[in-house]
Write a protein that holds these residues in place. Structure first.
Motif, PDB file in Angstrom:
ATOM      1  N   HIS A  72       0.861  -1.082  -0.024  1.00  0.00           N
ATOM      2  CA  HIS A  72      -0.052  -0.042   0.132  1.00  0.00           C
ATOM      3  C   HIS A  72       0.780   1.159   0.107  1.00  0.00           C
ATOM      4  N   HIS A  80      -2.035   0.353   8.567  1.00  0.00           N
ATOM      5  CA  HIS A  80      -3.152   0.246   7.646  1.00  0.00           C
ATOM      6  C   HIS A  80      -4.348   0.833   8.442  1.00  0.00           C
ATOM      7  N   HIS A  89      -2.487   4.330   5.896  1.00  0.00           N
ATOM      8  CA  HIS A  89      -1.794   4.543   4.613  1.00  0.00           C
ATOM      9  C   HIS A  89      -2.318   5.512   3.794  1.00  0.00           C
ATOM     10  N   ASP A  92      -4.870   3.904   1.521  1.00  0.00           N
ATOM     11  CA  ASP A  92      -6.321   3.275   2.201  1.00  0.00           C
ATOM     12  C   ASP A  92      -7.383   3.713   1.670  1.00  0.00           C
ATOM     13  N   THR A 145      -1.389  -4.293   8.195  1.00  0.00           N
ATOM     14  CA  THR A 145      -0.445  -3.875   6.991  1.00  0.00           C
ATOM     15  C   THR A 145      -1.311  -4.155   5.742  1.00  0.00           C
TER      16      THR A 145
END
Ligand SMILES: *[C@@H]1O[C@H](CO)[C@@H](O)[C@H](O)[C@H]1NC(C)=O
Ligand SMILES: [Cu+2]
Ligand SMILES: [Zn+2]
Length: 164
Positions: A72, A80, A89, A92, A145
């Protein structure tokens, strides 16, 4: 700077699926000085019905299909999260929802994915996953993650689009 536009043509990572689509990215600098959100709009077909993780990944590389697009996009080295989280992120974007016909209509507004500057998403990739993104809250070892969103079923490289 006016309006900056980008586009990603989406296709299946492996040749064994029929996922297709197109996503447009638009940032209008005329509307809010300096801090314009990016509008993400498009349509993806051929999905299984339900929720699918939807992210910007770091690399615009599809040498080995969507698996080559890296993790990402995360320029600020955060965990995340959900699109509504400040601490997430940049890539996201949460989930998209496909109807029983396998079609997802996408319309997202987000402030962490600019089309200009050091954190620009141009030249990176948009990725659609097989499963839902748990938004960092699933308690799985992958939640922090990847959101445990499973395989990469389709992706496209984000490229500059004519602004006229
Ligand atoms: C991508 O990775 C997944 C799981 O790691 C694997 O099953 C799949 O075959 C890979 N796809 C390609 C095109 O290498
Ligand atoms: Cu992803
Ligand atoms: Zn993420």
């Amino acid at each position: 700077m006016g309006i900056v536009k980008a586009v990603a043509v989406i296709s299946g990572g492996d040749s064994n699926n029929n996922v297709r689509g197109s996503i447009q990215f638009l940032q209008d600098f005329n509307s809010i000085a300096g801090g314009a959100a990016t509008l993400v709009k498009g349509r993806i077909t051929g999905l299984t019905p339900g929720l699918h993780g939807f992210h910007i990944h770091a690399l615009g590389d599809t040498t080995n299909g969507c698996n080559s697009t890296g993790p990402h996009f995360n320029p600020l080295k955060r965990d995340h999260g959900a699109p509504s989280d400040q601490n997430r992120h940049a890539g996201d974007l949460g989930n998209i929802i496909a109807g029983v016909d396998g079609v997802a209509e996408i319309s997202i507004k987000d402030i962490q994915i600019p089309l200009t500057g050091p954190h620009s998403i141009l030249g990176r990739a948009v990725v659609v996953h097989a499963d839902l993104d748990d938004l960092g809250k699933g308690g799985h070892e992958l939640s922090r993650t990847t959101g445990n969103a499973g395989a990469r079923v389709a992706c496209g490289i984000i490229g500059i689009q004519s602004s006229v």
